[in-house]
Design an enzyme around this catalytic site. Structure first.
Site, mmCIF file in Angstrom:
data_model
loop_
_atom_site.group_PDB
_atom_site.id
_atom_site.type_symbol
_atom_site.label_atom_id
_atom_site.label_comp_id
_atom_site.label_asym_id
_atom_site.label_seq_id
_atom_site.Cartn_x
_atom_site.Cartn_y
_atom_site.Cartn_z
ATOM 1 N N ARG A 1 0.366 12.965 -6.875
ATOM 2 C CA ARG A 1 -0.808 12.996 -5.786
ATOM 3 C C ARG A 1 -1.048 14.039 -5.207
ATOM 4 O O ARG A 1 -0.039 14.735 -4.428
ATOM 5 C CB ARG A 1 -0.882 11.746 -5.254
ATOM 6 C CG ARG A 1 -1.832 11.631 -4.124
ATOM 7 C CD ARG A 1 -1.832 10.347 -3.494
ATOM 8 N NE ARG A 1 -2.989 10.182 -2.438
ATOM 9 C CZ ARG A 1 -2.467 10.020 -1.175
ATOM 10 N NH1 ARG A 1 -1.489 10.176 -0.645
ATOM 11 N NH2 ARG A 1 -3.673 9.771 -0.372
ATOM 12 N N HIS B 1 -8.786 14.494 2.514
ATOM 13 C CA HIS B 1 -7.671 14.005 3.513
ATOM 14 C C HIS B 1 -7.654 14.968 4.552
ATOM 15 O O HIS B 1 -6.828 15.654 5.088
ATOM 16 C CB HIS B 1 -6.255 14.715 2.722
ATOM 17 C CG HIS B 1 -5.132 14.043 3.133
ATOM 18 N ND1 HIS B 1 -3.854 13.714 2.328
ATOM 19 C CD2 HIS B 1 -4.769 13.713 4.389
ATOM 20 C CE1 HIS B 1 -3.130 12.899 3.507
ATOM 21 N NE2 HIS B 1 -3.407 13.118 4.505
ATOM 22 N N GLU C 1 -6.736 7.472 3.980
ATOM 23 C CA GLU C 1 -6.605 6.616 5.292
ATOM 24 C C GLU C 1 -7.866 6.655 6.159
ATOM 25 O O GLU C 1 -7.986 7.391 7.299
ATOM 26 C CB GLU C 1 -5.429 7.179 5.965
ATOM 27 C CG GLU C 1 -4.212 6.794 5.374
ATOM 28 C CD GLU C 1 -2.871 7.236 6.196
ATOM 29 O OE1 GLU C 1 -3.023 7.789 7.423
ATOM 30 O OE2 GLU C 1 -1.772 6.860 5.568
ATOM 31 N N ASN D 1 -1.400 2.919 1.513
ATOM 32 C CA ASN D 1 -0.124 3.600 2.356
ATOM 33 C C ASN D 1 -0.035 2.593 3.179
ATOM 34 O O ASN D 1 -0.715 1.959 3.865
ATOM 35 C CB ASN D 1 -1.238 4.645 3.130
ATOM 36 C CG ASN D 1 -1.289 5.820 2.093
ATOM 37 O OD1 ASN D 1 -1.361 6.067 0.977
ATOM 38 N ND2 ASN D 1 -1.855 6.856 2.733
ATOM 39 N N TYR E 1 3.958 2.085 5.601
ATOM 40 C CA TYR E 1 5.015 2.498 6.107
ATOM 41 C C TYR E 1 5.885 1.386 6.940
ATOM 42 O O TYR E 1 7.047 1.444 6.988
ATOM 43 C CB TYR E 1 4.763 3.491 7.110
ATOM 44 C CG TYR E 1 4.414 4.993 6.340
ATOM 45 C CD1 TYR E 1 5.147 5.873 5.848
ATOM 46 C CD2 TYR E 1 2.922 4.992 6.174
ATOM 47 C CE1 TYR E 1 4.659 6.936 5.282
ATOM 48 C CE2 TYR E 1 2.521 6.244 5.623
ATOM 49 C CZ TYR E 1 3.267 6.991 5.023
ATOM 50 O OH TYR E 1 2.975 8.432 4.530
ATOM 51 N N GLU F 1 1.386 6.380 -0.573
ATOM 52 C CA GLU F 1 2.161 6.632 0.190
ATOM 53 C C GLU F 1 3.000 5.543 0.883
ATOM 54 O O GLU F 1 2.754 4.450 1.035
ATOM 55 C CB GLU F 1 1.466 7.317 1.605
ATOM 56 C CG GLU F 1 0.727 8.706 1.189
ATOM 57 C CD GLU F 1 0.100 9.242 2.573
ATOM 58 O OE1 GLU F 1 0.702 8.874 3.659
ATOM 59 O OE2 GLU F 1 -0.902 9.891 2.479
ATOM 60 N N TRP G 1 0.374 16.370 11.035
ATOM 61 C CA TRP G 1 -0.349 16.416 12.097
ATOM 62 C C TRP G 1 0.118 16.665 13.421
ATOM 63 O O TRP G 1 0.742 17.551 13.837
ATOM 64 C CB TRP G 1 -1.301 14.930 11.702
ATOM 65 C CG TRP G 1 -1.624 15.021 10.314
ATOM 66 C CD1 TRP G 1 -0.967 14.333 9.169
ATOM 67 C CD2 TRP G 1 -2.594 15.862 9.727
ATOM 68 N NE1 TRP G 1 -1.778 14.470 8.150
ATOM 69 C CE2 TRP G 1 -2.655 15.426 8.311
ATOM 70 C CE3 TRP G 1 -3.516 16.516 10.231
ATOM 71 C CZ2 TRP G 1 -3.681 15.992 7.603
ATOM 72 C CZ3 TRP G 1 -4.656 17.170 9.270
ATOM 73 C CH2 TRP G 1 -4.663 17.072 7.874
#
Length: 402
Positions: free
Chosen positions: A3, A48, A93, A233, A235, A301, A351
């Protein structure tokens, strides 16, 4: 598959087809062709978080014209790369772009409007995704590619076994995953709980209309089913407690009427927002299956930062336990998971965390002008996981010796 994302401004510097940069096109052609030569399928993300500045100067995602701008950009990508790309992700996202970028303004472009900014941008992102999806179906379907959108979501666990906390936890999922997903994977519209709550709060705040925009009936028809898969995604997980406040100030943050915490039993990481709770991934996969008819899901992700350099045993624990929960969701629960992509291949620019937070399975030497890369222990683990595609009883994957 591998990806990666296309930088809109690298292909179209001013955001429009008239500025087509053939060197940018050649860059991505070389990457795609190299992947295919290595028998790796490209999964390409169109957006993105890097909107061309010329379009941001015209209002960015707050400008309704962005739907057409994005469609023009998507068409260029479909035309130039579509014959070799089997999987497309329109947005990565969408929540981060909408709320962190245009709500509280901590991410680019730094626009602060917690009452309506996020809702306006989310509305245009959904409309942009849907238009690009139908553009592909109408003009590029002969390439046999599939299109989805990637949404980020944590599992939301009720604080207690009370009905109020259970409803609050489900409401929290709807206010994040459902905010974007329900129009596409559900009934074509925003979740009823969002429309009701935001409408009531807007009226109490003396506003003439809801702060949540409304889709037309034609838009709802086009929204519903505008997908081939869901990118997810994931986490971490949250603990949710019901906290009704009918007199809250105008803000997306207060609209769900919940308090969000984490369980102190969950181990922390170098990122203060990321606590370890592997079973949360299985639970949110089941939520998607039960609410939206079990659409195909790619986990786009999943990962954690680790400060131990190449000796990242903690990351191996994360991958082993989270992927095992994915297997349980597939084998035991019947969740329609089609693929898994770890975040990330190499340490990169994270970021607000800059280059300090290291998510990569390959270490990057930032002191080397060539940015040399070398595998961490997790790279060997992940390579073996791909090779075996699961866990067997005597597999080296169950060992801690890497």
């Amino acid at each position: 598959h591998y990806r990666f994302s296309i930088a809109w401004s690298r292909v179209l510097p001013d955001g429009t087809p008239g500025s087509l940069n053939m060197k940018g096109v050649a860059y991505y052609n070389d990457l795609i062709n190299a992947l295919l030569a290595a028998n790796i399928q490209p999964m390409v993300t169109l957006y993105h978080w890097d909107l061309p500045q010329a379009l941001q100067d015209r209002g960015g995602f707050l400008n309704d014209d962005v739907v057409g701008w994005f469609d023009d950009y998507a068409k260029v990508c479909f035309e130039k790369f579509g014959d070799r790309v089997p999987l497309w992700v329109t947005f990565n996202e969408a929540f981060v772009v909408s709320w962190l970028g245009y709500g509280v303004g901590v991410f680019a472009p730094g626009h602060y409007d917690p009452a309506e900014g996020g809702y306006k941008v989310a509305h245009n992102i959904i409309r942009s995704h849907v238009k690009a999806y139908h553009t592909y179906q109408d003009n590029f379907k002969h390439f046999n590619g599939k299109i989805g959108i990637t949404l980020d979501i944590e599992w939301k666990e009720p604080f207690t076994q009370s009905r109020e906390d259970a409803q609050a936890a489900d409401r929290a999922v709807m206010f994040k995953l459902g905010w974007f997903g329900n129009a596409i994977y559900g009934d074509g519209d925003y979740p009823q709980v969002m429309k009701q709550r935001i409408g009531q709060k807007s009226a109490a705040q003396g506003l003439p209309r809801s702060r949540l925009p409304a889709f037309t009936e034609e838009e709802k028809r086009l929204n519903k089913g505008a997908y081939d898969f869901l990118g997810m995604n994931h986490y971490t997980s949250h603990i949710i407690r019901d906290a009704p406040d009918p007199n809250s100030s105008p803000s997306y943050d207060f609209d769900p009427d919940v308090v969000t915490t984490t369980d102190p039993c969950w181990e922390g990481t170098e990122a203060d927002w990321l606590k370890l709770n592997p079973w949360g991934l299985r639970y949110i996969l089941n939520w998607v299956k039960d609410r939206w008819g079990n659409p195909p899901v790619y986990i786009t992700e999943n990962g954690r930062p680790d400060k131990n350099g190449k000796d990242d045993i903690n990351r191996i624990w994360y991958f082993r336990n989270y992927t095992n929960e994915v297997l349980k969701a597939i084998k035991y629960d019947g969740c329609n998971v089609k693929g898994y992509t770890a975040w990330s291949l190499m340490d990169n620019f994270e970021w607000l965390a800059g280059f300090i937070s290291h998510f990569g399975i390959y270490q990057v030497d930032y002191n080397d002008p060539n940015r040399s890369r070398s595998p961490k222990k997790s790279a060997n683990f992940y390579k073996q996981l791909i090779r075996e595609n699961g866990y067997s009883k005597n597999s080296q994957l169950m060992s801690n010796n890497w």
